[in-house]
Scaffold this motif. Structure first.
Motif, PDB file in Angstrom:
ATOM      1  N   GLU A 200       0.598  -1.227  -0.088  1.00 21.32           N
ATOM      2  CA  GLU A 200      -0.073   0.341   0.272  1.00 21.32           C
ATOM      3  C   GLU A 200       0.840   1.406   0.345  1.00 21.32           C
ATOM      4  N   PRO A 201       1.610   1.561  -1.285  1.00 22.19           N
ATOM      5  CA  PRO A 201       1.628   2.837  -1.581  1.00 22.19           C
ATOM      6  C   PRO A 201       1.643   4.192  -1.327  1.00 22.19           C
ATOM      7  N   PRO A 202       2.073   5.046  -0.559  1.00 18.75           N
ATOM      8  CA  PRO A 202       1.211   6.704  -0.346  1.00 18.75           C
ATOM      9  C   PRO A 202       0.538   6.636  -1.308  1.00 18.75           C
ATOM     10  N   THR A 203      -0.236   7.451  -1.577  1.00 14.13           N
ATOM     11  CA  THR A 203      -1.565   7.686  -2.533  1.00 14.13           C
ATOM     12  C   THR A 203      -0.428   8.918  -3.809  1.00 14.13           C
ATOM     13  N   GLU A 204       0.049   9.325  -3.764  1.00  9.55           N
ATOM     14  CA  GLU A 204       1.313   9.834  -4.292  1.00  9.55           C
ATOM     15  C   GLU A 204       2.573   9.524  -4.136  1.00  9.55           C
ATOM     16  N   VAL A 205       3.175   9.276  -4.838  1.00 12.33           N
ATOM     17  CA  VAL A 205       4.490   8.419  -4.479  1.00 12.33           C
ATOM     18  C   VAL A 205       5.211   9.284  -5.492  1.00 12.33           C
ATOM     19  N   THR A 206       5.991  10.363  -3.739  1.00 13.65           N
ATOM     20  CA  THR A 206       7.182  11.301  -4.328  1.00 13.65           C
ATOM     21  C   THR A 206       7.724  10.420  -2.635  1.00 13.65           C
ATOM     22  N   LEU A 207       9.158  11.462  -3.178  1.00 15.04           N
ATOM     23  CA  LEU A 207       9.987  11.575  -2.049  1.00 15.04           C
ATOM     24  C   LEU A 207       9.796  11.963  -1.013  1.00 15.04           C
ATOM     25  N   GLU A 208       8.768  12.374  -0.797  1.00 17.36           N
ATOM     26  CA  GLU A 208       8.553  13.011   0.555  1.00 17.36           C
ATOM     27  C   GLU A 208       7.980  12.399   1.552  1.00 17.36           C
TER      28      GLU A 208
ATOM     29  N   ALA B  47       6.404   7.656   4.734  1.00 20.03           N
ATOM     30  CA  ALA B  47       5.836   6.621   4.899  1.00 20.03           C
ATOM     31  C   ALA B  47       6.906   5.233   6.197  1.00 20.03           C
ATOM     32  N   LEU B  48       8.293   5.925   5.464  1.00 22.10           N
ATOM     33  CA  LEU B  48       9.066   5.622   6.461  1.00 22.10           C
ATOM     34  C   LEU B  48       9.717   5.301   7.797  1.00 22.10           C
ATOM     35  N   THR B  49       9.257   6.910   8.116  1.00 25.56           N
ATOM     36  CA  THR B  49       9.598   7.045   9.161  1.00 25.56           C
ATOM     37  C   THR B  49       8.684   7.122  10.243  1.00 25.56           C
ATOM     38  N   GLY B  50       7.469   7.276   9.443  1.00 24.25           N
ATOM     39  CA  GLY B  50       6.391   6.927  10.562  1.00 24.25           C
ATOM     40  C   GLY B  50       5.798   5.396  10.911  1.00 24.25           C
ATOM     41  N   GLN B  51       7.032   4.390  10.196  1.00 26.64           N
ATOM     42  CA  GLN B  51       7.089   2.925  10.542  1.00 26.64           C
ATOM     43  C   GLN B  51       8.012   3.058  11.637  1.00 26.64           C
TER      44      GLN B  51
END
Length: 406
Positions: free
Chosen positions: A366-374, A379-383
């Motif tokens: 489940e990648p971010p809705t808009e796949v950007t570096l930010e 997402a990585l930091t949040g997990q």
């Protein structure tokens, strides 16, 4: 700690000082605290539990060593807590090996690190082939460290002298080991990475609680159908309650194989249960009434209350099912794994220490809705990914996610 092979002709690590007495009185603890306060430098710690014998994960012996202080063997069961010892540590760095194994039982007696160095985790960041304590002692110091009492029942009292020698040796060279590993980390340019990893351990609260821990019953696949699973669950919960009350490891009360045997071939009555081969041993037979009550509960459960045949999991399903369930996600995962492997090899890291495999699976499923570096970085930091990990993988994972989903 698991036993690891060592070079047969490596000289054996020996105690440099006489074996200290076990600290089990208030006066002895006060003296220990004074000695530790008078010492210098970081503090080496270890703890011994009785995991194969006791339900709890409490510490039954705590080993402490500091330069100028010597080694101290402390019996935590003799005290309500060890807050005076924590005060004596005075915010100095702790040295632990495989810190996640000991931090919870140390916190249980009032010991909390403010700074720490984990020799096992550091060894992983250096991509050493073996990172057990014995292997690191051999690698860095050329000495063999026997681990013959690692699985002993440390709740035994009094503790045999050979066990105490073994325990003291576990902290004998931790300070020297820490300094040698630290030098390698700095030379490899990984010291800042290690610092972030060690800092994250200060917040360690133990492994996440499983929603259905009974599903870890060994051989569960033999329980065919929801009714059999319901019986397994009831037996497991009954066993767990007895184990917790008596502080005995569950497998010593009723083996997983016995739970499965009852669930797959349930007897018709109490006499039938008593007559089963698995009830010949005194351990299971002592609680035959509890097992029969659990069996009856499992047999009487309403269909709607029976567990499902598919294990409930948090997050995405096992990767082997992705191709059928979500082929686009399967493609994303394949590309992300290629990226992680490439980055890990370039930085001489194990892939699992570069970034958590579960985190990569979550992102690919489940990648971010808009796949950007930010968004990927967030997402990585949040997990739970650390800054150094995000810095190494975020850009390439962003490209992999974008390419795979295009």
């Amino acid at each position: 700690m698991a036993t690891e092979p060592v070079t047969p002709d490596a000289p054996r690590l020996e105690l440099r000082d006489p074996l200290p007495p076990v600290v089990d009185t208030v006066a002895a603890l006060d003296d220990t605290c004074a000695r530790i306060l008078a010492g210098t430098g970081p503090i080496a710690l270890d703890a011994e539990r009785a995991s194969g014998y006791r339900y709890s994960q409490r510490a039954y012996l705590i080993q402490v060593r500091r330069e100028g202080s010597g080694t101290h063997l402390i019996d935590p069961t003799a005290f309500d807590g060890l807050v005076p010892l924590d005060t004596a540590f005075d915010g100095n760095e702790w040295i632990l090996h495989a810190a996640t194994q000991d931090l919870m039982c140390l916190a249980e007696v009032g010991l909390y690190p403010e700074h720490l160095f984990d020799t096992e985790l550091a060894g992983r960041l250096l991509n050493l082939p073996r990172v057990g304590l014995a292997a690191l002692v051999e690698h860095y110091l050329g000495l063999s460290l026997a681990k013959e009492f690692s699985a002993a029942d440390w709740s035994t009292r009094p503790l045999p002298e050979p066990w105490l020698v073994y325990a003291a040796l576990d902290v004998e060279v931790l300070v020297e080991l820490r300094n040698l590993i630290d030098a390698d980390l700095q030379q490899a340019g990984k010291r800042e990475w290690a610092a972030e990893e060690f800092e994250s351990l200060l917040l360690f609260q133990g492994p996440p609680e499983r929603k259905e821990p009974w599903r870890r019953t060994s051989g569960l696949h033999k329980a065919r159908g929801r009714r059999a699973l319901g019986i397994v669950r009831e037996l497991w919960q009954a066993r767990d309650a007895i184990a917790e009350e008596r502080d005995i490891t569950p497998g010593r009360i009723l083996a997983d194989a016995s739970i499965l045997e009852i669930a797959t071939s349930p007897p018709h009555d109490l006499n039938g249960l008593k007559g089963m081969r698995i009830m010949r041993n005194r351990g299971p037979r002592r609680f035959v009434g509890e097992w029969f009550d659990a069996l009856e509960r499992g047999l009487a459960l309403d269909e709607q209350l029976l567990p499902t045949t598919n294990q409930r999991v948090d997050g995405p399903p096992p990767p082997r099912a992705w191709a059928d369930k979500n082929p686009v996600a399967a493609e994303r995962l394949a590309r992300c794994r290629e990226v992680v492997t490439s980055i890990a090899e370039a930085n001489d890291l194990p892939t699992e220490n570069l970034i958590s495999p579960q985190l990569v699976r979550n992102l690919a499923w489940e990648p971010p809705t808009e796949v950007t570096l930010e968004s990927v970085s967030a997402a990585l930091t949040g997990q739970g990914a650390r800054r150094w990990q995000v810095g190494l993988v975020a850009a390439q994972l962003t490209d992999a996610l974008g390419t795979a989903s295009s």
